[in-house]
Design a protein around this motif. Structure first.
Motif, PDB file in Angstrom:
ATOM      1  N   TYR A 185       0.830  -1.201   0.000  1.00 55.05           N
ATOM      2  CA  TYR A 185       0.000   0.000   0.000  1.00 55.05           C
ATOM      3  C   TYR A 185       0.871   1.261   0.000  1.00 55.05           C
ATOM      4  O   TYR A 185       0.557   2.253  -0.672  1.00 55.05           O
ATOM      5  CB  TYR A 185      -0.922   0.007   1.225  1.00 55.05           C
ATOM      6  CG  TYR A 185      -1.806   1.239   1.300  1.00 55.05           C
ATOM      7  CD1 TYR A 185      -2.968   1.315   0.539  1.00 55.05           C
ATOM      8  CD2 TYR A 185      -1.463   2.310   2.119  1.00 55.05           C
ATOM      9  CE1 TYR A 185      -3.778   2.442   0.599  1.00 55.05           C
ATOM     10  CE2 TYR A 185      -2.264   3.441   2.179  1.00 55.05           C
ATOM     11  CZ  TYR A 185      -3.413   3.496   1.416  1.00 55.05           C
ATOM     12  OH  TYR A 185      -4.214   4.616   1.460  1.00 55.05           O
ATOM     13  N   VAL A 186       1.982   1.232   0.735  1.00 52.05           N
ATOM     14  CA  VAL A 186       2.903   2.380   0.762  1.00 52.05           C
ATOM     15  C   VAL A 186       3.455   2.636  -0.639  1.00 52.05           C
ATOM     16  O   VAL A 186       3.521   3.787  -1.100  1.00 52.05           O
ATOM     17  CB  VAL A 186       4.047   2.137   1.765  1.00 52.05           C
ATOM     18  CG1 VAL A 186       5.077   3.262   1.677  1.00 52.05           C
ATOM     19  CG2 VAL A 186       3.507   2.032   3.187  1.00 52.05           C
ATOM     20  N   VAL A 187       3.845   1.558  -1.316  1.00 50.71           N
ATOM     21  CA  VAL A 187       4.372   1.687  -2.683  1.00 50.71           C
ATOM     22  C   VAL A 187       3.291   2.225  -3.622  1.00 50.71           C
ATOM     23  O   VAL A 187       3.557   3.107  -4.453  1.00 50.71           O
ATOM     24  CB  VAL A 187       4.892   0.328  -3.188  1.00 50.71           C
ATOM     25  CG1 VAL A 187       5.281   0.413  -4.667  1.00 50.71           C
ATOM     26  CG2 VAL A 187       6.084  -0.123  -2.353  1.00 50.71           C
ATOM     27  N   ALA A 188       2.064   1.717  -3.480  1.00 53.22           N
ATOM     28  CA  ALA A 188       0.967   2.168  -4.336  1.00 53.22           C
ATOM     29  C   ALA A 188       0.654   3.643  -4.098  1.00 53.22           C
ATOM     30  O   ALA A 188       0.389   4.394  -5.042  1.00 53.22           O
ATOM     31  CB  ALA A 188      -0.277   1.315  -4.085  1.00 53.22           C
ATOM     32  N   THR A 189       0.692   4.058  -2.846  1.00 58.23           N
ATOM     33  CA  THR A 189       0.447   5.467  -2.521  1.00 58.23           C
ATOM     34  C   THR A 189       1.521   6.357  -3.134  1.00 58.23           C
ATOM     35  O   THR A 189       1.233   7.426  -3.683  1.00 58.23           O
ATOM     36  CB  THR A 189       0.422   5.667  -0.993  1.00 58.23           C
ATOM     37  OG1 THR A 189      -0.570   4.819  -0.416  1.00 58.23           O
ATOM     38  CG2 THR A 189       0.095   7.113  -0.644  1.00 58.23           C
ATOM     39  N   THR A 190       2.759   5.905  -3.051  1.00 59.56           N
ATOM     40  CA  THR A 190       3.872   6.664  -3.634  1.00 59.56           C
ATOM     41  C   THR A 190       3.704   6.787  -5.142  1.00 59.56           C
ATOM     42  O   THR A 190       3.883   7.865  -5.724  1.00 59.56           O
ATOM     43  CB  THR A 190       5.213   5.991  -3.319  1.00 59.56           C
ATOM     44  OG1 THR A 190       5.335   5.802  -1.903  1.00 59.56           O
ATOM     45  CG2 THR A 190       6.376   6.834  -3.821  1.00 59.56           C
ATOM     46  N   PHE A 191       3.330   5.689  -5.798  1.00 62.94           N
ATOM     47  CA  PHE A 191       3.107   5.714  -7.240  1.00 62.94           C
ATOM     48  C   PHE A 191       1.979   6.671  -7.599  1.00 62.94           C
ATOM     49  O   PHE A 191       2.057   7.410  -8.589  1.00 62.94           O
ATOM     50  CB  PHE A 191       2.789   4.313  -7.756  1.00 62.94           C
ATOM     51  CG  PHE A 191       2.473   4.271  -9.227  1.00 62.94           C
ATOM     52  CD1 PHE A 191       3.493   4.348 -10.168  1.00 62.94           C
ATOM     53  CD2 PHE A 191       1.159   4.167  -9.661  1.00 62.94           C
ATOM     54  CE1 PHE A 191       3.202   4.328 -11.532  1.00 62.94           C
ATOM     55  CE2 PHE A 191       0.854   4.142 -11.018  1.00 62.94           C
ATOM     56  CZ  PHE A 191       1.883   4.218 -11.960  1.00 62.94           C
ATOM     57  N   ALA A 192       0.918   6.670  -6.782  1.00 59.86           N
ATOM     58  CA  ALA A 192      -0.211   7.570  -7.037  1.00 59.86           C
ATOM     59  C   ALA A 192       0.218   9.034  -6.971  1.00 59.86           C
ATOM     60  O   ALA A 192      -0.240   9.870  -7.758  1.00 59.86           O
ATOM     61  CB  ALA A 192      -1.329   7.310  -6.029  1.00 59.86           C
ATOM     62  N   LEU A 193       1.120   9.362  -6.048  1.00 62.40           N
ATOM     63  CA  LEU A 193       1.637  10.737  -5.948  1.00 62.40           C
ATOM     64  C   LEU A 193       2.406  11.121  -7.212  1.00 62.40           C
ATOM     65  O   LEU A 193       2.223  12.213  -7.755  1.00 62.40           O
ATOM     66  CB  LEU A 193       2.535  10.868  -4.719  1.00 62.40           C
ATOM     67  CG  LEU A 193       1.848  10.871  -3.355  1.00 62.40           C
ATOM     68  CD1 LEU A 193       2.888  10.821  -2.238  1.00 62.40           C
ATOM     69  CD2 LEU A 193       0.981  12.119  -3.198  1.00 62.40           C
ATOM     70  N   PHE A 194       3.265  10.210  -7.685  1.00 57.96           N
ATOM     71  CA  PHE A 194       4.031  10.497  -8.904  1.00 57.96           C
ATOM     72  C   PHE A 194       3.109  10.623 -10.121  1.00 57.96           C
ATOM     73  O   PHE A 194       3.317  11.488 -10.978  1.00 57.96           O
ATOM     74  CB  PHE A 194       5.072   9.412  -9.150  1.00 57.96           C
ATOM     75  CG  PHE A 194       6.312   9.554  -8.318  1.00 57.96           C
ATOM     76  CD1 PHE A 194       7.177  10.633  -8.520  1.00 57.96           C
ATOM     77  CD2 PHE A 194       6.621   8.637  -7.326  1.00 57.96           C
ATOM     78  CE1 PHE A 194       8.325  10.774  -7.756  1.00 57.96           C
ATOM     79  CE2 PHE A 194       7.771   8.769  -6.561  1.00 57.96           C
ATOM     80  CZ  PHE A 194       8.623   9.846  -6.765  1.00 57.96           C
ATOM     81  N   LEU A 195       2.098   9.762 -10.189  1.00 60.58           N
ATOM     82  CA  LEU A 195       1.171   9.811 -11.320  1.00 60.58           C
ATOM     83  C   LEU A 195       0.380  11.121 -11.311  1.00 60.58           C
ATOM     84  O   LEU A 195       0.192  11.753 -12.361  1.00 60.58           O
ATOM     85  CB  LEU A 195       0.220   8.615 -11.264  1.00 60.58           C
ATOM     86  CG  LEU A 195      -0.711   8.430 -12.464  1.00 60.58           C
ATOM     87  CD1 LEU A 195       0.103   8.235 -13.742  1.00 60.58           C
ATOM     88  CD2 LEU A 195      -1.637   7.230 -12.242  1.00 60.58           C
ATOM     89  N   ALA A 196      -0.068  11.535 -10.130  1.00 60.47           N
ATOM     90  CA  ALA A 196      -0.804  12.798 -10.019  1.00 60.47           C
ATOM     91  C   ALA A 196       0.089  13.981 -10.374  1.00 60.47           C
ATOM     92  O   ALA A 196      -0.334  14.908 -11.092  1.00 60.47           O
ATOM     93  CB  ALA A 196      -1.349  12.954  -8.601  1.00 60.47           C
ATOM     94  N   HIS A 197       1.317  13.946  -9.890  1.00 61.65           N
ATOM     95  CA  HIS A 197       2.243  15.037 -10.189  1.00 61.65           C
ATOM     96  C   HIS A 197       2.579  15.080 -11.675  1.00 61.65           C
ATOM     97  O   HIS A 197       2.659  16.162 -12.278  1.00 61.65           O
ATOM     98  CB  HIS A 197       3.522  14.871  -9.366  1.00 61.65           C
ATOM     99  CG  HIS A 197       4.437  16.053  -9.459  1.00 61.65           C
ATOM    100  ND1 HIS A 197       5.794  15.919  -9.653  1.00 61.65           N
ATOM    101  CD2 HIS A 197       4.195  17.390  -9.399  1.00 61.65           C
ATOM    102  CE1 HIS A 197       6.358  17.125  -9.697  1.00 61.65           C
ATOM    103  NE2 HIS A 197       5.399  18.025  -9.551  1.00 61.65           N
ATOM    104  N   ASP A 198       2.763  13.916 -12.282  1.00 61.71           N
ATOM    105  CA  ASP A 198       3.067  13.859 -13.705  1.00 61.71           C
ATOM    106  C   ASP A 198       1.919  14.429 -14.531  1.00 61.71           C
ATOM    107  O   ASP A 198       2.146  15.101 -15.539  1.00 61.71           O
ATOM    108  CB  ASP A 198       3.341  12.415 -14.110  1.00 61.71           C
ATOM    109  CG  ASP A 198       3.958  12.306 -15.496  1.00 61.71           C
ATOM    110  OD1 ASP A 198       5.102  12.778 -15.675  1.00 61.71           O
ATOM    111  OD2 ASP A 198       3.298  11.775 -16.409  1.00 61.71           O
ATOM    112  N   THR A 199       0.698  14.162 -14.093  1.00 67.67           N
ATOM    113  CA  THR A 199      -0.477  14.686 -14.794  1.00 67.67           C
ATOM    114  C   THR A 199      -0.516  16.210 -14.710  1.00 67.67           C
ATOM    115  O   THR A 199      -0.709  16.899 -15.726  1.00 67.67           O
ATOM    116  CB  THR A 199      -1.764  14.098 -14.197  1.00 67.67           C
ATOM    117  OG1 THR A 199      -1.751  12.677 -14.339  1.00 67.67           O
ATOM    118  CG2 THR A 199      -2.997  14.672 -14.878  1.00 67.67           C
ATOM    119  N   CYS A 200      -0.330  16.745 -13.511  1.00 71.51           N
ATOM    120  CA  CYS A 200      -0.312  18.197 -13.336  1.00 71.51           C
ATOM    121  C   CYS A 200       0.828  18.827 -14.136  1.00 71.51           C
ATOM    122  O   CYS A 200       0.647  19.869 -14.784  1.00 71.51           O
ATOM    123  CB  CYS A 200      -0.169  18.558 -11.857  1.00 71.51           C
ATOM    124  SG  CYS A 200      -1.549  18.056 -10.820  1.00 71.51           S
TER     125      CYS A 200
END
Length: 300
Positions: free
Chosen positions: A129-144
């Motif tokens: 879950y920690v890894v998935a949360t980290t990936f979600a942050l990078f994906l959101a940042h990449d989108t922005c």
């Protein structure tokens, strides 16, 4: 470098950052246990950290390994001018002081973020879950980043703000955060928007630390002028969606494409990835380009 003058826009960014810090309510500082005497050491430490990272990457990759592994060196130029380096350092200084100033408001208003924070690494979902949360942050940042980056390539916005970054056609690690003050604020907002995810889901501090370090690391990799990824990286399942160092180098050379920061998702979906990116990535190691890179200042 002779006759170099500190850019007016960079100086303006530093003045703006100082005003933001000085106008931060004292009551809010006291509430967060951050005293006014702590701010200036934070500013000095923060800038020292970025100069240290930039210097290390420049010495190890841009200058050192590029000599030992010339086929992985992206630039065909023997060296960068002192004028370019000093200009980048000036805007890097401005951007980092602004980032610390805007980040201060996040620190002072972190109660909402802490509401969903948990400390046990084996909490909900465990390490996965920690890894998935980290990936979600990078994906959101990449989108922005992708969409704000494309917007900054509108001819008028490019001329006003983004050209500062693209003046470094042959980027160095110091190019990484060499932004016009307005773009620096936009980049900070991209990071803050990505952190909105943490307002709605449980998160472990390790995710935030990994995200913060990753933002700096991957940005440095994209600007150091040296390819660390394998020649056929783009063919690898899943991993091939991660951008290489050459992916962003092409963006600095041509300007009108390869807008993504970490991933290729948006570029592939929106048709903004350079069509010959994969072929040139593979040819890089043999130095068998069909034609030289086109250094362009036009924008799309």
């Amino acid at each position: 470098m002779r006759g170099f003058r500190f850019p007016v826009a960079a100086a303006g960014g530093i003045v703006l950052a100082i005003l933001i810090i000085l106008l931060t309510p004292a009551a809010q500082m006291a509430k967060s246990d951050v005293g006014s005497a702590d701010i200036w050491p934070m500013v000095l430490a923060g800038n020292g950290e970025y100069f240290l990272y930039g210097g290390i990457f420049f010495a190890v990759f841009t200058w050192g390994l590029a000599k030992w592994f010339p086929n992985r060196k992206l630039s065909r130029k023997p060296s960068h001018s002192g004028e370019q380096i000093w200009r980048e350092v000036a805007f890097l200084l401005s951007s980092n002081v602004l980032s610390i100033a805007t980040g201060l408001w996040l620190v002072l208003s972190n109660e909402a973020l802490q509401a969903n924070m948990y400390s046990e690494i084996h909490g909900p979902g465990g390490l996965i879950y920690v890894v998935a949360t980290t990936f979600a942050l990078f994906l959101a940042h990449d989108t922005c980043f992708y969409w704000s980056h494309r917007a900054l390539h509108h001819p008028k916005l490019f001329a006003l703000f983004h050209r500062v970054h693209h003046d470094s056609v042959e980027p160095t690690p110091f190019t990484t955060f060499s932004f016009h003050p307005v773009e620096s604020v936009i980049q900070d907002l991209n990071s803050l928007l990505a952190l909105v995810i943490l307002l709605v889901i449980p998160w472990h501090p390790a995710s935030l630390v990994a995200f913060s370090l990753g933002v700096t690391l991957f940005n440095l990799l994209g600007h150091m002028g040296f390819e660390i990824y394998p020649r056929t990286w783009h063919r690898w399942p899943i991993l091939g969606w991660k951008t290489t160092c050459y992916h962003h180098y092409m963006h600095h050379q041509r300007s009108g494409g390869n807008y993504g920061l970490y991933f290729r998702f948006w570029d592939r979906l929106c048709g903004t990835e350079f069509k010959d990116y994969e072929a040139r990535q593979e040819a890089l190691f043999a130095r068998r380009f069909a034609q030289p890179e086109q250094t362009a200042t036009s924008v799309e």
